[in-house]
Design an enzyme around this catalytic site. Sequence first.
Site, PDB file in Angstrom:
ATOM      1  N   LEU A   2    -101.223 -22.975 123.861  1.00 35.73           N
ATOM      2  CA  LEU A   2    -101.659 -22.927 122.471  1.00 35.73           C
ATOM      3  C   LEU A   2    -100.498 -23.291 121.550  1.00 35.73           C
ATOM      4  O   LEU A   2     -99.441 -22.669 121.594  1.00 35.73           O
ATOM      5  CB  LEU A   2    -102.179 -21.530 122.121  1.00 35.73           C
ATOM      6  CG  LEU A   2    -103.289 -20.971 123.018  1.00 35.73           C
ATOM      7  CD1 LEU A   2    -103.895 -19.716 122.387  1.00 35.73           C
ATOM      8  CD2 LEU A   2    -104.374 -22.012 123.270  1.00 35.73           C
TER       9      LEU A   2
ATOM     10  N   GLY B 250    -100.869 -23.596 115.772  1.00 38.59           N
ATOM     11  CA  GLY B 250    -100.510 -22.826 114.573  1.00 38.59           C
ATOM     12  C   GLY B 250     -99.436 -23.504 113.748  1.00 38.59           C
ATOM     13  O   GLY B 250     -98.706 -24.376 114.227  1.00 38.59           O
TER      14      GLY B 250
ATOM     15  N   ARG C 236     -93.557 -19.167 108.857  1.00 38.64           N
ATOM     16  CA  ARG C 236     -92.342 -18.362 108.658  1.00 38.64           C
ATOM     17  C   ARG C 236     -91.070 -19.062 109.142  1.00 38.64           C
ATOM     18  O   ARG C 236     -89.972 -18.597 108.919  1.00 38.64           O
ATOM     19  CB  ARG C 236     -92.504 -17.006 109.359  1.00 38.64           C
ATOM     20  CG  ARG C 236     -93.328 -16.022 108.539  1.00 38.64           C
ATOM     21  CD  ARG C 236     -93.596 -14.741 109.294  1.00 38.64           C
ATOM     22  NE  ARG C 236     -94.600 -14.922 110.331  1.00 38.64           N
ATOM     23  CZ  ARG C 236     -94.869 -14.023 111.276  1.00 38.64           C
ATOM     24  NH1 ARG C 236     -94.177 -12.889 111.323  1.00 38.64           N
ATOM     25  NH2 ARG C 236     -95.805 -14.256 112.182  1.00 38.64           N
TER      26      ARG C 236
ATOM     27  N   TYR D 252     -98.352 -19.732 125.438  1.00 46.19           N
ATOM     28  CA  TYR D 252     -98.151 -20.014 124.020  1.00 46.19           C
ATOM     29  C   TYR D 252     -96.963 -20.948 123.869  1.00 46.19           C
ATOM     30  O   TYR D 252     -95.917 -20.727 124.474  1.00 46.19           O
ATOM     31  CB  TYR D 252     -97.856 -18.720 123.250  1.00 46.19           C
ATOM     32  CG  TYR D 252     -99.027 -17.771 123.088  1.00 46.19           C
ATOM     33  CD1 TYR D 252    -100.058 -17.732 124.023  1.00 46.19           C
ATOM     34  CD2 TYR D 252     -99.091 -16.901 122.007  1.00 46.19           C
ATOM     35  CE1 TYR D 252    -101.124 -16.856 123.863  1.00 46.19           C
ATOM     36  CE2 TYR D 252    -100.150 -16.019 121.836  1.00 46.19           C
ATOM     37  CZ  TYR D 252    -101.160 -16.004 122.774  1.00 46.19           C
ATOM     38  OH  TYR D 252    -102.204 -15.146 122.614  1.00 46.19           O
TER      39      TYR D 252
ATOM     40  N   ASN E 167     -91.257 -16.408 115.652  1.00 52.44           N
ATOM     41  CA  ASN E 167     -91.967 -16.585 114.391  1.00 52.44           C
ATOM     42  C   ASN E 167     -91.057 -17.074 113.278  1.00 52.44           C
ATOM     43  O   ASN E 167     -91.513 -17.647 112.306  1.00 52.44           O
ATOM     44  CB  ASN E 167     -92.617 -15.263 113.958  1.00 52.44           C
ATOM     45  CG  ASN E 167     -93.757 -14.881 114.885  1.00 52.44           C
ATOM     46  OD1 ASN E 167     -94.620 -15.706 115.206  1.00 52.44           O
ATOM     47  ND2 ASN E 167     -93.745 -13.657 115.356  1.00 52.44           N
TER      48      ASN E 167
ATOM     49  N   ALA F 148     -48.384 -46.347 123.737  1.00 55.74           N
ATOM     50  CA  ALA F 148     -48.916 -45.666 122.556  1.00 55.74           C
ATOM     51  C   ALA F 148     -49.341 -46.665 121.491  1.00 55.74           C
ATOM     52  O   ALA F 148     -48.694 -47.687 121.284  1.00 55.74           O
ATOM     53  CB  ALA F 148     -47.870 -44.724 121.990  1.00 55.74           C
TER      54      ALA F 148
ATOM     55  N   ASN G 284     -61.816 -55.673 119.919  1.00 61.42           N
ATOM     56  CA  ASN G 284     -62.974 -56.142 120.693  1.00 61.42           C
ATOM     57  C   ASN G 284     -64.079 -56.699 119.820  1.00 61.42           C
ATOM     58  O   ASN G 284     -65.056 -57.223 120.318  1.00 61.42           O
ATOM     59  CB  ASN G 284     -63.531 -54.995 121.542  1.00 61.42           C
ATOM     60  CG  ASN G 284     -63.945 -53.808 120.697  1.00 61.42           C
ATOM     61  OD1 ASN G 284     -63.403 -53.581 119.616  1.00 61.42           O
ATOM     62  ND2 ASN G 284     -64.918 -53.059 121.174  1.00 61.42           N
TER      63      ASN G 284
ATOM     64  N   SER H 260     -45.900 -50.453 123.498  1.00 64.82           N
ATOM     65  CA  SER H 260     -46.517 -49.697 122.403  1.00 64.82           C
ATOM     66  C   SER H 260     -46.896 -50.586 121.224  1.00 64.82           C
ATOM     67  O   SER H 260     -46.287 -51.629 121.009  1.00 64.82           O
ATOM     68  CB  SER H 260     -45.537 -48.630 121.905  1.00 64.82           C
ATOM     69  OG  SER H 260     -45.282 -47.737 122.955  1.00 64.82           O
TER      70      SER H 260
ATOM     71  N   ALA I 246     -43.469 -54.494 123.114  1.00 60.63           N
ATOM     72  CA  ALA I 246     -44.016 -53.617 122.072  1.00 60.63           C
ATOM     73  C   ALA I 246     -44.241 -54.370 120.781  1.00 60.63           C
ATOM     74  O   ALA I 246     -43.515 -55.307 120.459  1.00 60.63           O
ATOM     75  CB  ALA I 246     -43.065 -52.447 121.841  1.00 60.63           C
TER      76      ALA I 246
HETATM   77  C1  UD1 Z   1    -101.892 -12.843 119.448  1.00 62.91           C
HETATM   78  C2  UD1 Z   1    -102.857 -11.891 120.189  1.00 62.91           C
HETATM   79  C3  UD1 Z   1    -102.241 -10.493 120.251  1.00 62.91           C
HETATM   80  C4  UD1 Z   1    -100.883 -10.546 120.889  1.00 62.91           C
HETATM   81  C5  UD1 Z   1     -99.993 -11.542 120.185  1.00 62.91           C
HETATM   82  C6  UD1 Z   1     -98.723 -11.746 120.970  1.00 62.91           C
HETATM   83  C7  UD1 Z   1    -105.100 -12.704 119.734  1.00 62.91           C
HETATM   84  C8  UD1 Z   1    -106.318 -12.519 118.929  1.00 62.91           C
HETATM   85  N1  UD1 Z   1    -104.097 -11.869 119.487  1.00 62.91           N
HETATM   86  O1  UD1 Z   1    -101.839 -12.350 118.129  1.00 62.91           O
HETATM   87  O2  UD1 Z   1    -103.085  -9.652 120.969  1.00 62.91           O
HETATM   88  O3  UD1 Z   1    -100.292  -9.262 120.862  1.00 62.91           O
HETATM   89  O4  UD1 Z   1    -100.632 -12.831 120.100  1.00 62.91           O
HETATM   90  O5  UD1 Z   1     -97.844 -12.537 120.237  1.00 62.91           O
HETATM   91  O6  UD1 Z   1    -105.056 -13.572 120.583  1.00 62.91           O
HETATM   92  N2  UD1 Z   1    -103.021 -20.400 117.863  1.00 62.91           N
HETATM   93  C9  UD1 Z   1    -103.712 -21.577 117.891  1.00 62.91           C
HETATM   94  N3  UD1 Z   1    -104.883 -21.683 117.232  1.00 62.91           N
HETATM   95  C10 UD1 Z   1    -105.393 -20.656 116.512  1.00 62.91           C
HETATM   96  C11 UD1 Z   1    -104.673 -19.452 116.474  1.00 62.91           C
HETATM   97  C12 UD1 Z   1    -103.492 -19.338 117.154  1.00 62.91           C
HETATM   98  O7  UD1 Z   1    -103.287 -22.546 118.533  1.00 62.91           O
HETATM   99  O8  UD1 Z   1    -106.461 -20.830 115.941  1.00 62.91           O
HETATM  100  C13 UD1 Z   1    -101.748 -20.297 118.574  1.00 62.91           C
HETATM  101  C14 UD1 Z   1    -100.588 -20.095 117.658  1.00 62.91           C
HETATM  102  O9  UD1 Z   1     -99.989 -21.337 117.333  1.00 62.91           O
HETATM  103  C15 UD1 Z   1     -99.645 -19.241 118.483  1.00 62.91           C
HETATM  104  C16 UD1 Z   1    -100.589 -18.449 119.379  1.00 62.91           C
HETATM  105  O10 UD1 Z   1    -101.815 -19.159 119.386  1.00 62.91           O
HETATM  106  O11 UD1 Z   1     -98.822 -20.016 119.307  1.00 62.91           O
HETATM  107  C17 UD1 Z   1    -100.779 -17.020 118.905  1.00 62.91           C
HETATM  108  O12 UD1 Z   1    -101.331 -17.040 117.633  1.00 62.91           O
HETATM  109  P1  UD1 Z   1    -100.951 -15.956 116.556  1.00 62.91           P
HETATM  110  O13 UD1 Z   1    -101.703 -16.222 115.327  1.00 62.91           O
HETATM  111  O14 UD1 Z   1     -99.494 -15.835 116.453  1.00 62.91           O
HETATM  112  O15 UD1 Z   1    -101.548 -14.657 117.258  1.00 62.91           O
HETATM  113  P2  UD1 Z   1    -101.226 -13.186 116.874  1.00 62.91           P
HETATM  114  O16 UD1 Z   1    -102.009 -12.794 115.694  1.00 62.91           O
HETATM  115  O17 UD1 Z   1     -99.778 -12.969 116.852  1.00 62.91           O
HETATM  116 CA    CA Z   2     -97.812 -14.354 116.976  1.00 60.15          CA
END
Ligand code: UD1
Ligand code: CA
Length: 457
Positions: free
Chosen positions: A8, A11, A15, A100, A225, A378, A384, A403, A421
């Site tokens: 995944l 996102g 931050r 992730y 994050n 030296a 070149n 040198s 030199a």
């Molecule tokens: C998620 C988990 C939570 C866990 C935490 C650990 C869920 C609902 N919650 O929460 O239980 O403790 O991770 O860090 O799964 N992402 C997408 N598409 C989306 C949403 C998220 O690709 O629509 C990706 C984000 O880029 C990220 C990862 O999924 O890499 C986690 O998403 P994030 O929003 O950080 O989840 P948390 O709310 O932290």
């Molecule tokens: Ca997260």
Amino acid sequence: MSVDVVILAAGQGSRMKSNLPKVLHKVGGKPMVQHVIDTATQMADVDTHVVIGHGADLLRQSLEGQTLNFALQAEQKGTGHAVAQAMPNVAEDSVVLILYGDVPLTQAATMQEMVNIAATGDLALLTVNLKDPTGYGRIVRNSDDQVIAIVEHKDATAEQHLITEVNTGILAVKSQYLADWLPQLSSENAQGEYYLTDIIAMAAQGGVQISAIQPEAEEEVQGVNNRVQLAELERWYQLQRAEWLMVNGATLADPSRIDVRGNVNIGLDLLIDVNVVLEGDVTLGDNVIIEPNCYLKNCTIGAGTHIKANTVIEDAVVAESCDIGPFARLRPGTQLANKAKIGNFVETKKAIVGEGSKINHLSYVGDAILGKDVNVGAGTITCNYDGVNKSTTEIDDNAFIGSNTALVAPVKVGKMATVGAGSTISKDIDPAALAVTRAKQTSIKNWPRPQKKEKGN
Ligand code: UD1
Ligand code: CA
């Protein structure tokens, strides 16, 4: 059983305060998402899927040329929705491992263990106990200690907030279960998202055993994050690399003052002093010594070579028992044969330096081929570049360059030839000849020095 890894990475990572998608920020010189891909593909029979959204084009570009399936999640509607985007490319009968892109340092052994558990039909869940579980999904267990659900922080009761076992987000389960559960997810929760975590309750209700395992180190499941967390993971990663170097035969003056950003191979009994950066593919032979503040990128250093302080080496091959620096710069295409010496304030580029040859002080040697036992004095410069083209300087075995010599390429200095030199050499020199081009010295006896003029008149 084949494995479909779903990473995944859709996102935004707001931050990070960055124009770069979060997962492209680097740990150990490599984008976080690339760490995840590289570790996952160490397993056998893996198909990798990356769910992209924010910065999708940049991600595609940066991951170009790899065997990956991209799934576009145009709108981020939650982790469950994200996984669903990858499902059309996932095999019908495989294990799906969900990772992730911003959790870069999960170890291959942990991933493999999760996959093995899932292959038996269980759902493998990676959890961790945190002193401060704020923000994480909590692992809910029944009185028999069986995992029955995950509750997101924002949806949890005050009592559930006390649970310190949290969801890392990483899980593995057979694809057929996912295909069944994902369409049943609802977004009726505090964040209005399709939570992947809701499949845990579905599994429990459907009689699928949930096996929760813990990683060896907490850092393995640490997400990034912001840049503070990025730096924390970087330090942990670097300590692992330093330990690897020590375990394999290098003495480090201080394991917290070396940075490895790439793949390093080493021999035995190396000595590496503080503030050394090794980048790209670096091979260091037995007994290599690296003094403080050196930067080595994509290079091979032969056994017994001594690299003195403040040296920079890039895209170069150095043979055995060479002596380099302090303050030397070996640029791309430099090749040193055994026992070559490159001294302080010497810059080389595309220079092939023969066995035992020495360029000891303050020189520029570029586009040059030096034979054996050549001595370059030296302040010698190979000219070149004529402003348009690069030309080669050849210096044959045992030649001696005095040198402050300018060698105007293309030019050849024969075997055993000597250059006086201060010469500017623009024509080839025969073997064993002496070439001098400097103006003859004249002396004026009893020369009256200029006198200071009187002021005011
Ligand atoms: C998620 C988990 C939570 C866990 C935490 C650990 C869920 C609902 N919650 O929460 O239980 O403790 O991770 O860090 O799964 N992402 C997408 N598409 C989306 C949403 C998220 O690709 O629509 C990706 C984000 O880029 C990220 C990862 O999924 O890499 C986690 O998403 P994030 O929003 O950080 O989840 P948390 O709310 O932290
Ligand atoms: Ca997260």
